[in-house]
Scaffold this motif. Structure first.
Motif, PDB file in Angstrom:
ATOM      1  N   ALA A 283      11.031   1.520   0.849  1.00  0.00           N
ATOM      2  CA  ALA A 283      11.438   2.825   0.306  1.00  0.00           C
ATOM      3  C   ALA A 283      11.333   2.841  -1.211  1.00  0.00           C
ATOM      4  CB  ALA A 283      12.871   3.141   0.743  1.00  0.00           C
ATOM      5  N   GLY A 284      11.735   1.736  -1.867  1.00  0.00           N
ATOM      6  CA  GLY A 284      11.651   1.657  -3.329  1.00  0.00           C
ATOM      7  C   GLY A 284      10.229   1.700  -3.829  1.00  0.00           C
ATOM      8  N   ARG A 285       9.326   0.985  -3.130  1.00  0.00           N
ATOM      9  CA  ARG A 285       7.909   1.013  -3.535  1.00  0.00           C
ATOM     10  C   ARG A 285       7.321   2.411  -3.353  1.00  0.00           C
ATOM     11  NH1 ARG A 285       4.975  -1.997  -6.655  1.00  0.00           N
ATOM     12  NH2 ARG A 285       3.132  -1.827  -5.353  1.00  0.00           N
ATOM     13  N   PHE A 286       7.750   3.113  -2.311  1.00  0.00           N
ATOM     14  CA  PHE A 286       7.272   4.485  -2.100  1.00  0.00           C
ATOM     15  C   PHE A 286       7.747   5.394  -3.233  1.00  0.00           C
ATOM     16  CE2 PHE A 286       7.969   8.768  -0.238  1.00  0.00           C
ATOM     17  CZ  PHE A 286       6.632   9.076   0.054  1.00  0.00           C
ATOM     18  N   LEU A 287       9.022   5.272  -3.612  1.00  0.00           N
ATOM     19  CA  LEU A 287       9.578   6.123  -4.672  1.00  0.00           C
ATOM     20  C   LEU A 287       8.948   5.804  -6.029  1.00  0.00           C
ATOM     21  CD1 LEU A 287      13.389   6.278  -3.774  1.00  0.00           C
ATOM     22  CD2 LEU A 287      11.704   8.124  -3.600  1.00  0.00           C
ATOM     23  N   ILE A 288       8.720   4.523  -6.329  1.00  0.00           N
ATOM     24  CA  ILE A 288       8.108   4.192  -7.617  1.00  0.00           C
ATOM     25  C   ILE A 288       6.649   4.653  -7.639  1.00  0.00           C
ATOM     26  CG2 ILE A 288       7.195   1.854  -7.207  1.00  0.00           C
ATOM     27  CD1 ILE A 288       9.258   2.998 -10.263  1.00  0.00           C
ATOM     28  N   GLY A 289       6.040   4.745  -6.445  1.00  0.00           N
ATOM     29  CA  GLY A 289       4.701   5.337  -6.347  1.00  0.00           C
ATOM     30  C   GLY A 289       4.730   6.822  -6.693  1.00  0.00           C
TER      31      GLY A 289
ATOM     32  N   SER B 160       0.799  -1.230   0.000  1.00  0.00           N
ATOM     33  CA  SER B 160       0.000   0.000   0.000  1.00  0.00           C
ATOM     34  C   SER B 160       0.831   1.279   0.000  1.00  0.00           C
ATOM     35  CB  SER B 160      -0.941   0.011   1.209  1.00  0.00           C
ATOM     36  OG  SER B 160      -0.207  -0.031   2.410  1.00  0.00           O
ATOM     37  N   ILE B 161       2.133   1.187   0.342  1.00  0.00           N
ATOM     38  CA  ILE B 161       2.979   2.395   0.343  1.00  0.00           C
ATOM     39  C   ILE B 161       3.077   2.980  -1.058  1.00  0.00           C
ATOM     40  CG2 ILE B 161       5.238   1.306  -0.098  1.00  0.00           C
ATOM     41  CD1 ILE B 161       4.847   3.811   2.683  1.00  0.00           C
ATOM     42  N   PHE B 162       2.844   2.133  -2.063  1.00  0.00           N
ATOM     43  CA  PHE B 162       2.836   2.581  -3.459  1.00  0.00           C
ATOM     44  C   PHE B 162       1.786   3.675  -3.672  1.00  0.00           C
ATOM     45  CE2 PHE B 162       1.038   2.088  -7.766  1.00  0.00           C
ATOM     46  CZ  PHE B 162       2.168   2.319  -8.538  1.00  0.00           C
ATOM     47  N   SER B 163       0.582   3.463  -3.109  1.00  0.00           N
ATOM     48  CA  SER B 163      -0.479   4.459  -3.299  1.00  0.00           C
ATOM     49  C   SER B 163      -0.190   5.742  -2.528  1.00  0.00           C
ATOM     50  CB  SER B 163      -1.841   3.889  -2.891  1.00  0.00           C
ATOM     51  OG  SER B 163      -1.823   3.444  -1.567  1.00  0.00           O
ATOM     52  N   LEU B 164       0.488   5.630  -1.379  1.00  0.00           N
ATOM     53  CA  LEU B 164       0.887   6.835  -0.642  1.00  0.00           C
ATOM     54  C   LEU B 164       1.913   7.631  -1.450  1.00  0.00           C
ATOM     55  CD1 LEU B 164       0.724   8.509   1.949  1.00  0.00           C
ATOM     56  CD2 LEU B 164       2.510   7.058   2.921  1.00  0.00           C
TER      57      LEU B 164
ATOM     58  N   VAL C 292     -10.395   2.436  -1.496  1.00  0.00           N
ATOM     59  CA  VAL C 292     -10.937   1.174  -2.020  1.00  0.00           C
ATOM     60  C   VAL C 292     -10.108  -0.001  -1.513  1.00  0.00           C
ATOM     61  CG1 VAL C 292     -11.217  -0.195  -4.126  1.00  0.00           C
ATOM     62  CG2 VAL C 292     -12.053   2.133  -4.060  1.00  0.00           C
ATOM     63  N   GLY C 293      -8.778   0.157  -1.540  1.00  0.00           N
ATOM     64  CA  GLY C 293      -7.902  -0.910  -1.060  1.00  0.00           C
ATOM     65  C   GLY C 293      -8.133  -1.245   0.403  1.00  0.00           C
ATOM     66  N   MET C 294      -8.443  -0.212   1.217  1.00  0.00           N
ATOM     67  CA  MET C 294      -8.662  -0.428   2.643  1.00  0.00           C
ATOM     68  C   MET C 294     -10.050  -0.999   2.933  1.00  0.00           C
ATOM     69  SD  MET C 294      -5.871   0.398   4.217  1.00  0.00           S
ATOM     70  CE  MET C 294      -6.370   0.606   5.907  1.00  0.00           C
ATOM     71  N   LEU C 295     -11.086  -0.465   2.277  1.00  0.00           N
ATOM     72  CA  LEU C 295     -12.467  -0.836   2.600  1.00  0.00           C
ATOM     73  C   LEU C 295     -12.976  -2.028   1.811  1.00  0.00           C
ATOM     74  CD1 LEU C 295     -14.180   2.684   2.842  1.00  0.00           C
ATOM     75  CD2 LEU C 295     -13.215   1.299   4.672  1.00  0.00           C
ATOM     76  N   PHE C 296     -12.378  -2.274   0.643  1.00  0.00           N
ATOM     77  CA  PHE C 296     -12.899  -3.289  -0.261  1.00  0.00           C
ATOM     78  C   PHE C 296     -13.018  -4.676   0.380  1.00  0.00           C
ATOM     79  CE2 PHE C 296     -12.013  -6.552  -3.502  1.00  0.00           C
ATOM     80  CZ  PHE C 296     -13.209  -6.456  -4.180  1.00  0.00           C
ATOM     81  N   PRO C 297     -11.993  -5.174   1.117  1.00  0.00           N
ATOM     82  CA  PRO C 297     -12.131  -6.495   1.733  1.00  0.00           C
ATOM     83  C   PRO C 297     -13.340  -6.598   2.664  1.00  0.00           C
ATOM     84  CG  PRO C 297      -9.852  -5.779   1.817  1.00  0.00           C
ATOM     85  CD  PRO C 297     -10.657  -4.609   1.370  1.00  0.00           C
ATOM     86  N   PHE C 298     -13.643  -5.500   3.404  1.00  0.00           N
ATOM     87  CA  PHE C 298     -14.787  -5.512   4.315  1.00  0.00           C
ATOM     88  C   PHE C 298     -16.104  -5.508   3.538  1.00  0.00           C
ATOM     89  CE2 PHE C 298     -11.283  -3.370   6.540  1.00  0.00           C
ATOM     90  CZ  PHE C 298     -11.161  -4.185   7.660  1.00  0.00           C
ATOM     91  N   ILE C 299     -16.130  -4.754   2.415  1.00  0.00           N
ATOM     92  CA  ILE C 299     -17.340  -4.718   1.581  1.00  0.00           C
ATOM     93  C   ILE C 299     -17.634  -6.106   1.025  1.00  0.00           C
ATOM     94  CG2 ILE C 299     -18.366  -3.784  -0.536  1.00  0.00           C
ATOM     95  CD1 ILE C 299     -16.695  -1.238  -0.056  1.00  0.00           C
ATOM     96  N   VAL C 300     -16.588  -6.775   0.517  1.00  0.00           N
ATOM     97  CA  VAL C 300     -16.764  -8.109  -0.069  1.00  0.00           C
ATOM     98  C   VAL C 300     -17.159  -9.125   0.999  1.00  0.00           C
ATOM     99  CG1 VAL C 300     -15.574 -10.012  -1.240  1.00  0.00           C
ATOM    100  CG2 VAL C 300     -15.216  -7.680  -1.999  1.00  0.00           C
TER     101      VAL C 300
END
Length: 467
Positions: free
Chosen positions: A114-120, A60-64, A409-417
């Motif tokens: 850190a790499g996932r954050f930067l590529i985000g 999820s750090i990618f979306s941040l 969506v990433g945070m709430l979606f599992p609960f919705i499903v």
């Protein structure tokens, strides 16, 4: 023009699609890496809950990072130019690739985060600046078709990531660090090819006041015989703006002249993320299993979803000639239909042997419909609804809304499903229908219109009789 779109796209939305896609393949290998690193570092087993937390952070750090990229993308486009911002953005991608590549040999999973954050950040800047650049150098009669390059490279990135992530290629246990660090290849390609193309003509003339460079850029993009018409259009926009400087995002919220444009962009951007496309991908594996496909073969069938998106984006280049409004309304209405059918087919999955195949058809049809409308047209319309001084700020707002929606969506979606099961699609079909109705009532057709002509259309909504 075609080569320019390719040079811009390979390091822009391609990176976003590619990096969203490749993280799925090495999930189990990264889990093993986290366990082994933790054991060697602290001489005890990694708690399963902490493992889940660390994996969630990596994913999820990618979306941040994307949100941060969207917030700085507009400012970079103003200070460095559209082309300059994209070139500088590749430095971030290369640094991110190095960090992710050396995380395994050094035993530092923090470098992976850190790499996932930067590529985000790289993806956030690319999603903001690429459609801005293409929308500004494209002639108005080709603007819709060329702007689809954003969608084509995004879906192409997703498909490429799915292919490269197969266990026979780089998705195996030995090669997953190479898979994550392969993001440097598109970045290097853009650094090689993009410098051969000019800066945005509109940026050169309206923002920089450089008429000679603008004329040279237009000749390169449009040809020596055709550039004068576009030059006159840019001059008219320059005179209408009367020296107005590029605006900040918060200034748009207080300006009644762009009220409905801003509302439109926010509704369309949220609609794109909340349309149910994530639910479709989540349910795809279940649907394929119910249709009798062996679990080992499902990654190859899933490639079909990537091919669907890619083909739709390519076909939209041609079908875009019917108009943006028609395509996006049609896309949302078709998605409403497929959500309805899929809800019924998932409910009665066990009753008849042919129902799982109907569910499979709905998955592919929904993805095709998404690519036809929301996936392809949203970024195009964002470029068209604003004049030069407001456009970078509009993309910053649209990008921020998009990444926040993506994260939500990433945070709430599992609960919705978990709560609604297959009935979650009822929520999505209502959302798709609402967005289609909003676009039908509010958005005028923008095809073959200059930015000033589109602004006049919205003045009727913003000021009513006073327009």
């Amino acid at each position: 023009l075609f080569l320019a779109v390719c040079a811009v796209g390979i390091g822009g939305t391609f990176q976003y699609g590619y990096n969203v896609s490749i993280i799925n393949a090495p999930t189990q290998h990264i889990h093993k890496f986290l366990n082994e690193t933790w054991s060697s570092r602290y001489h005890k087993e990694l708690n399963p809950d902490l493992l889940t937390f660390l994996w969630s952070v990596i994913a999820s750090i990618f979306s941040l990072g994307g949100l941060c990229g969207a917030l700085i993308g507009g400012s970079m486009a103003i200070r460095l130019g559209r082309k300059g911002a994209l070139l500088m953005n590749n430095i971030i991608a290369i640094l991110a690739s190095i960090l992710m590549g050396i995380s395994f040999p050094t035993g530092l999973f923090e470098l992976l985060i850190a790499g996932r954050f930067l590529i985000g950040i790289n993806s956030g800047v690319g999603l903001c600046v690429q459609p801005l650049y293409i929308g500004e150098f494209a002639p108005k009669h080709l603007r819709g078709g060329l702007a689809m390059g954003t969608s084509i490279f995004l879906t192409g990135g997703i498909l490429t990531g799915q292919i490269i992530g197969l266990r026979e290629l780089l998705g195996g246990e030995k090669h997953w660090p190479l898979l994550l660090s392969s993001s440097c290849i598109p970045a290097l390609a853009q650094l090689l090819f993009l410098p051969w193309f000019p800066e945005s003509p509109r940026y050169l003339l309206i923002d920089r006041g450089d008429e000679l460079s603008c004329a040279k850029a237009l000749k390169r993009f449009h040809g020596s015989s055709e550039y004068r018409r576009e030059m006159e259009d840019i001059q008219r926009e320059r005179f209408a703006l009367d020296g107005e400087k590029p605006r900040k995002p918060w200034q748009l919220f207080t300006d009644p002249a762009v009220r409905w444009q801003l509302i439109t962009v926010i509704v369309m951007t949220m609609g794109q993320q909340l349309s149910g496309i994530n639910a479709i991908y989540f349910y795809a594996t279940y649907v394929f299993e119910q249709a009798g496909i062996v679990a080992e073969k499902i990654p190859y069938v899933t490639l079909g979803t990537g091919v669907c998106e890619c083909l739709t984006a390519l076909s939209c280049v041609r079908s875009n000639y019917v108009g943006r409004r028609c395509l996006i309304i049609g896309g949302y209405l078709l998605m409403t239909l497929w959500c309805t059918v899929l809800t019924f087919s998932l409910t009665y999955q066990e009753l008849y042997s042919w129902v799982p195949y109907m569910s499979m058809m709905c998955v592919f049809a929904f993805i095709l419909s998404f690519g036809l409308g929301p996936g392809g047209i949203t970024n195009t319309l964002t470029a068209e609804l604003f004049v030069q001084s407001s456009r970078p700020a509009a993309y910053m707002i649209a990008g921020t809304v998009s990444w926040i929606s993506f994260f939500t969506v990433g945070m709430l979606f599992p609960f919705i499903v978990n709560g609604l099961k297959q009935y979650c699609f009822v929520v999505f079909l209502l959302e798709c229908f609402f967005v289609a109705a909003f676009i039908f009532l509010i958005i005028p057709e923008t095809k073959n219109k200059s930015f000033l002509e589109i602004k006049k259309e919205f003045n009727k909504l913003n000021f009513g009789r006073n327009a």
